[in-house]
Design an enzyme around this catalytic site. Structure first.
Site, PDB file in Angstrom:
ATOM      1  N   ASN A   1      52.147 -31.603 -56.468  1.00 16.92           N
ATOM      2  CA  ASN A   1      50.826 -31.456 -57.089  1.00 16.92           C
ATOM      3  C   ASN A   1      50.378 -30.010 -56.943  1.00 16.92           C
ATOM      4  O   ASN A   1      50.442 -29.439 -55.859  1.00 16.92           O
ATOM      5  CB  ASN A   1      49.811 -32.390 -56.437  1.00 16.92           C
ATOM      6  CG  ASN A   1      48.443 -32.308 -57.108  1.00 16.92           C
ATOM      7  OD1 ASN A   1      47.685 -31.372 -56.900  1.00 16.92           O
ATOM      8  ND2 ASN A   1      48.137 -33.308 -57.925  1.00 16.92           N
TER       9      ASN A   1
ATOM     10  N   SER B   1      49.709 -33.999 -61.974  1.00 18.19           N
ATOM     11  CA  SER B   1      48.330 -33.556 -62.144  1.00 18.19           C
ATOM     12  C   SER B   1      47.431 -34.774 -62.036  1.00 18.19           C
ATOM     13  O   SER B   1      47.681 -35.796 -62.694  1.00 18.19           O
ATOM     14  CB  SER B   1      48.141 -32.883 -63.511  1.00 18.19           C
ATOM     15  OG  SER B   1      46.836 -32.364 -63.644  1.00 18.19           O
ATOM     16  N   GLU B   2      46.406 -34.674 -61.183  1.00 17.30           N
ATOM     17  CA  GLU B   2      45.626 -35.874 -60.865  1.00 17.30           C
ATOM     18  C   GLU B   2      44.825 -36.423 -62.039  1.00 17.30           C
ATOM     19  O   GLU B   2      44.285 -37.523 -61.964  1.00 17.30           O
ATOM     20  CB  GLU B   2      44.705 -35.650 -59.660  1.00 17.30           C
ATOM     21  CG  GLU B   2      43.694 -34.557 -59.804  1.00 17.30           C
ATOM     22  CD  GLU B   2      44.165 -33.265 -59.148  1.00 17.30           C
ATOM     23  OE1 GLU B   2      43.325 -32.533 -58.627  1.00 17.30           O
ATOM     24  OE2 GLU B   2      45.379 -32.991 -59.184  1.00 17.30           O
ATOM     25  N   ASN B   3      44.716 -35.671 -63.145  1.00 16.54           N
ATOM     26  CA  ASN B   3      44.039 -36.217 -64.314  1.00 16.54           C
ATOM     27  C   ASN B   3      44.939 -37.149 -65.115  1.00 16.54           C
ATOM     28  O   ASN B   3      44.501 -37.724 -66.110  1.00 16.54           O
ATOM     29  CB  ASN B   3      43.503 -35.101 -65.211  1.00 16.54           C
ATOM     30  CG  ASN B   3      44.587 -34.172 -65.719  1.00 16.54           C
ATOM     31  OD1 ASN B   3      45.430 -33.736 -64.952  1.00 16.54           O
ATOM     32  ND2 ASN B   3      44.562 -33.861 -66.999  1.00 16.54           N
TER      33      ASN B   3
ATOM     34  N   SER C   1      46.992 -42.463 -61.018  1.00 16.64           N
ATOM     35  CA  SER C   1      47.280 -41.140 -60.480  1.00 16.64           C
ATOM     36  C   SER C   1      46.923 -41.051 -59.001  1.00 16.64           C
ATOM     37  O   SER C   1      47.703 -40.538 -58.179  1.00 16.64           O
ATOM     38  CB  SER C   1      46.506 -40.081 -61.272  1.00 16.64           C
ATOM     39  OG  SER C   1      46.831 -38.785 -60.828  1.00 16.64           O
TER      40      SER C   1
END
Length: 218
Positions: A22, A45-47, A87
């Protein structure tokens, strides 16, 4: 000294084949541009994207394809897209091998402050607090001093903490520092930078490795 690209190139040397990684906002996002050849790394990517590639060339941007910092990115073959709940399941389930974050302050014991400056409005902490609590390894990428010249490597952070004793390594424009029980350990120094210079702008406890070497970015 190292520029932002140089910091990212040095951190890319920490990648390993098969890693799930990440990348935080800022300098960390540049790491995706320098994956060693013949190495397979899945950037998360945390989105809601797993399999993020390098930044697109000018004119090839897709406004619907962005990272957590709302920058346009590319997706590698086999990439997958999902909602935030999935996520964060990946993050909290400790499936991320390496997290690279920016920071405003780092303490000599590995505390990190990177989400809020008191009296300034912020949109939220994003995924940083989940990442520092769950990732297997955390590396910080940042400039060594603030814009007004103050050290960002401190004995104790003065800003609200994101995580406690969670950072293992810091890469700045002046060198590479490992977090040890005795404070910051300078293991690699940037080209044309002296030990005296590093000492003068490091407020936290600083030790120099007996095997200190020059940072290489190739």
């Amino acid at each position: 000294m190292l520029d932002k690209q140089g910091i990212a190139k040095r951190i890319a040397q920490e990648l390993q084949d098969g890693f799930y990684v990440n990348l935080g906002i800022g300098i960390p996002t540049l790491v995706a541009n320098y994956v060693p050849k013949n190495m397979s790394v899945a950037f998360h990517s945390e989105n809601g994207l797993l399999g993020m590639g390098a930044f697109p060339y000018a004119g090839e941007e897709d406004a619907d394809l962005i990272n957590a910092g709302k920058q346009t990115v590319t997706a590698l073959p086999g990439a997958s897209f999902f909602d935030s709940a999935t996520s964060f399941d990946m993050i909290r389930g400790q499936h991320i091998d390496l997290t690279v974050l920016g920071a405003m302050e780092i303490s000599s014991s590995g505390d990190i402050a990177n989400w809020k400056i008191p009296s300034k409005l912020v949109k939220g902490m994003g995924g940083a607090m989940d990442l520092v609590a769950s990732a297997k390894k955390i590396i910080v990428a940042m400039m060594h001093t603030s814009k007004n010249g103050k050290s960002k490597l401190l004995d104790k952070c003065t800003l609200p903490l994101t995580g406690v004793q969670c950072v293992q390594k810091v890469v700045t424009n002046l060198g590479v520092f490992e977090i040890t029980s005795k404070g910051f350990l300078l293991t690699e120094i940037a080209p044309n930078v002296s030990i005296e210079m590093v000492k003068s702008v490091t407020s936290g406890k600083l030790n120099i490795s007996d095997s200190l070497k020059i940072v290489t970015t190739h």
